[in-house]
Design a protein around this motif. Structure first.
Motif, short mmCIF file in Angstrom:
data_model
loop_
_atom_site.label_atom_id
_atom_site.label_comp_id
_atom_site.label_asym_id
_atom_site.label_seq_id
_atom_site.Cartn_x
_atom_site.Cartn_y
_atom_site.Cartn_z
N MET A 242 0.84 -1.20 0.00
CA MET A 242 0.00 0.00 0.00
C MET A 242 0.88 1.25 0.00
SD MET A 242 -3.54 0.73 1.98
CE MET A 242 -3.04 0.24 3.60
N ILE A 243 0.42 2.24 -0.74
CA ILE A 243 1.07 3.55 -0.79
C ILE A 243 0.18 4.49 -0.01
CG2 ILE A 243 1.70 5.49 -2.30
CD1 ILE A 243 1.46 2.04 -3.78
N GLU A 244 0.71 5.11 1.03
CA GLU A 244 -0.12 5.97 1.88
C GLU A 244 0.52 7.35 2.08
OE1 GLU A 244 -2.63 3.65 4.93
OE2 GLU A 244 -0.70 2.64 4.97
N PRO A 245 0.14 8.32 1.24
CA PRO A 245 0.59 9.68 1.48
C PRO A 245 -0.23 10.33 2.60
CG PRO A 245 -0.73 9.59 -0.51
CD PRO A 245 -0.67 8.19 0.02
N GLU A 246 0.38 11.28 3.26
CA GLU A 246 -0.32 12.03 4.30
C GLU A 246 0.15 13.47 4.16
OE1 GLU A 246 -2.50 10.16 6.19
OE2 GLU A 246 -3.21 12.01 7.14
N ILE A 247 -0.80 14.41 4.07
CA ILE A 247 -0.43 15.81 3.82
C ILE A 247 -1.00 16.72 4.89
CG2 ILE A 247 0.01 15.68 1.33
CD1 ILE A 247 -2.89 16.32 0.77
N ALA A 248 -0.15 17.61 5.41
CA ALA A 248 -0.58 18.51 6.48
C ALA A 248 -1.07 19.83 5.90
CB ALA A 248 0.58 18.77 7.44
N PHE A 249 -1.88 20.53 6.66
CA PHE A 249 -2.52 21.78 6.23
C PHE A 249 -3.25 21.54 4.91
CE2 PHE A 249 1.15 22.87 8.85
CZ PHE A 249 0.52 23.59 9.85
N ALA A 250 -4.02 20.48 4.89
CA ALA A 250 -4.71 20.09 3.66
C ALA A 250 -6.07 19.51 4.02
CB ALA A 250 -3.87 19.04 2.93
N ASP A 251 -7.00 19.64 3.09
CA ASP A 251 -8.34 19.10 3.33
C ASP A 251 -8.66 18.00 2.32
OD1 ASP A 251 -8.99 20.36 0.97
OD2 ASP A 251 -10.05 22.03 1.91
N ILE A 252 -9.90 17.56 2.34
CA ILE A 252 -10.30 16.43 1.50
C ILE A 252 -10.19 16.76 0.00
CG2 ILE A 252 -12.77 17.07 1.57
CD1 ILE A 252 -11.53 13.46 1.73
N TYR A 253 -10.31 18.03 -0.33
CA TYR A 253 -10.21 18.40 -1.76
C TYR A 253 -8.75 18.32 -2.23
CZ TYR A 253 -14.94 19.75 -0.82
OH TYR A 253 -16.26 19.71 -0.44
N ASP A 254 -7.85 18.78 -1.35
CA ASP A 254 -6.42 18.63 -1.67
C ASP A 254 -6.08 17.15 -1.83
OD1 ASP A 254 -5.87 21.43 -1.32
OD2 ASP A 254 -5.98 21.11 0.85
N ASP A 255 -6.69 16.35 -0.98
CA ASP A 255 -6.45 14.91 -0.98
C ASP A 255 -6.89 14.28 -2.31
OD1 ASP A 255 -5.43 12.82 0.62
OD2 ASP A 255 -7.45 12.13 1.14
N MET A 256 -8.08 14.67 -2.75
CA MET A 256 -8.61 14.13 -4.02
C MET A 256 -7.73 14.56 -5.19
SD MET A 256 -12.74 14.26 -3.87
CE MET A 256 -13.07 15.76 -3.01
N ASP A 257 -7.33 15.85 -5.16
CA ASP A 257 -6.48 16.34 -6.26
C ASP A 257 -5.16 15.58 -6.31
OD1 ASP A 257 -8.41 18.19 -6.82
OD2 ASP A 257 -7.39 19.88 -5.83
N LEU A 258 -4.59 15.35 -5.13
CA LEU A 258 -3.31 14.63 -5.06
C LEU A 258 -3.48 13.22 -5.62
CD1 LEU A 258 -0.33 14.60 -3.95
CD2 LEU A 258 -1.28 13.53 -1.89
N ALA A 259 -4.55 12.56 -5.22
CA ALA A 259 -4.77 11.17 -5.65
C ALA A 259 -4.95 11.10 -7.16
CB ALA A 259 -6.00 10.59 -4.93
N GLU A 260 -5.73 12.02 -7.68
CA GLU A 260 -5.97 12.00 -9.13
C GLU A 260 -4.68 12.29 -9.90
OE1 GLU A 260 -9.66 13.93 -10.28
OE2 GLU A 260 -9.02 14.04 -12.38
#
Ligand code: 4AD
Ligand code: MG
Length: 477
Positions: A242-260
């Motif tokens: 599994m690849i698990e990134p974790e980003i600080a000062f970020a919300d669910i939208y940043d998370d979706m953008d990163l994943a895409e």
């Protein structure tokens, strides 16, 4: 003389030059033509043996599977199917393979059979192509995060925390199971175990990644994870990466953008670096689909499908919208789903996910805002107090490929959620400290590496995209 890899000989076509090539014989035709493969490319190198000047005893040892070292000059090929060939001058049989006993014959073997001889299946076209693509995808992932300034974190494989709740866990112990120490109450005395406590194999590196993200801002893990769930399906493994990134000062939208962005980066990278392997797998798939009824064949070729997932933006919908679509869908009304969707709150099964992706939207879908009761304690509770800021990415033919969320960074809400899930804060003090000291909004996700490799290779069983699959009843090799 230095050995040349077959990939570079075929790519550079150094006509007139002497080369030394090493590899395994795929076929030996007419006592003359060796199709040599060394794993550097799906392509075989044609090597022409001067059979009249070669000892009969040597010729006999050039059999499918044998390891050979060949010297010769590169010449333009007269035959069809290749531009160049090697005019062999020296043959060295490095390792023989008794043709009577060698299990891999130059013919099509079923994937089921190859799984039983997984120690040899690297030597097939299909599995070597998958293995090179798997490597390229892994490399692309590290490359993607490195370019963006993420720090690669090694999360522990043996863990003393069992709070993730992502699945059933494998216990790790050094106790003698035939002679288990017990305390006065007769229960197992884990104080005497190796770590002085009960330990397990990790189901996810997320919680540790969160700790790192709250200092290093952007981190990721890429490691093996283990789940003892008894799911004997074509999409589940007991041991997967599994690849698990974790980003600080970020919300669910940043998370979706990163994943895409990450998914597209990996797909692009494989598309440009693995052309031959993809072409091979695409043809393999086309041949396989010929035997299927028309409606079960995929409307796109493998590479069209990958390109499509690079070009399209992924559909983003809420769980509530997904339920509305599914409720009104034909298979739901006609009771074709195994699990009928009748109310908000139901967990989505893979049949529902695949309906949304393959029938309704016909592209990758990101679902957000799941009911809080069906998701993990650490996901951030939304203002409606009914849903959490979770996101799942669904891919065609695969279903869920990524699961992630914004994390609950508010101490009081997190404590309440842990209470709801029966997780004792004492066991999670280290985790709670991040909320106690300098908490901040953060988010992350987990990409199932084998699900991704399935998608990229077009393979339909997850057991065929990892060298040595572990699943219920099987830990061979
Ligand atoms: O959705 P999951 O369980 O999420 C987590 O473990 C989170 N801690 C991730 C995070 O937010 N950091 O698993 C993530 C992904 C799934 O979407 C799926 O692709 C894959 O891991 N996965 C499996 N792959 C193969 N075999 C299994 N048994 C899998 N279980 C999950
Ligand atoms: Mg999930």
């Amino acid at each position: 003389m230095k050995r040349s890899k077959i990939a570079s000989v075929i790519a550079n076509e150094p006509i007139g030059q002497e080369v030394l090539v090493c590899g395994w014989v795929r076929t030996f035709r007419n006592n003359q033509f060796i199709a040599l493969n060394d794993g550097s490319t799906i392509k075989n190198l044609q090597c022409v043996v001067p059979f009249e000047d070669t000892d009969e005893s040597i010729l006999k040892k050039i059999t499918t599977g044998a390891a050979v070292r060949l010297r010769g000059s590169v010449v333009a090929s007269q035959g069809r199917g290749q531009n160049i060939e090697i005019k062999v001058s020296d043959i060295d049989i490095v390792g023989e393979a008794d043709p009577e006993k060698y299990p891999l014959q130059p013919k099509k073997h079923s994937l089921e059979f190859l799984r039983e001889i997984a120690h040899l299946r690297f030597r097939t076209n299909t599995f070597s192509a998958i293995t090179r693509i798997r490597h390229t995808a892994a490399f692309a992932i590290h490359d993607f995060f490195h370019q963006r300034g993420f720090v690669y974190i090694s999360s522990p494989i043996i863990t003393g925390s069992d709070a993730e709740g992502a699945g059933e866990m494998f216990q790790v112990t050094a106790l003698d199971l035939d002679n288990i120490p017990t305390d006065e109450q007769g229960t197992v005395d884990y104080k005497q175990d190796f770590f002085g406590k009960k330990t397990h194999l990790t189901v996810s590196g997320q919680l540790e990644a969160e700790l790192a993200a709250l200092a290093l801002s952007d981190v990721y893990t890429f490691g093996p994870t283990f789940r003892a769930e008894n799911s004997n399906t074509s999409r589940h493994l007991a041991e997967f990466w599994m690849i698990e990134p974790e980003i600080a000062f970020a919300d669910i939208y940043d998370d979706m953008d990163l994943a895409e962005d990450m998914l597209k980066h990996i797909l692009k990278s494989v598309m440009t670096r693995c052309t031959d392997d993809l072409q091979f797998l695409e043809n393999r798939l086309l041949a396989e689909e010929k035997n299927k009824p028309q409606q079960e064949r995929s409307p796109m070729t493998l590479r069209d499908k990958l390109q499509f997932c690079i070009d399209e933006s992924y559909e983003r919908i809420t769980y509530t919208e997904a339920i509305r679509i599914l409720k009104n869908s034909k298979p739901n009304k006609k009771k074709k789903f195994n699990f009928i969707i009748d109310q908000w709150g139901a967990d989505l099964q893979s049949e529902h996910e695949r309906y949304l992706v393959e029938k309704h939207f016909k592209k990758p879908v990101i679902i957000t805002g799941y009911p809080k009761d069906i998701k993990a304690f650490y996901m951030r509770v939304n203002d409606d107090d009914m849903t959490v800021a979770a996101m799942d990415i669904l891919f065609p033919g695969i279903g869920e490929i990524i699961g992630g969320s914004q994390r609950e960074e508010r101490m009081n809400v997190l404590l309440q959620r842990m209470k709801d899930f029966d997780i004792h804060p004492d066991e999670m003090e280290w985790f709670l400290d991040t909320r106690r000291f300098g908490t901040c909004p953060h988010a992350g996700f987990g990409l199932g590496f084998e699900r991704l490799v399935m998608f990229v290779t077009g393979m339909s069983n997850i057991r065929d995209v990892i060298p040595f699959p572990r699943y219920p009843g099987s830990a061979e090799f």
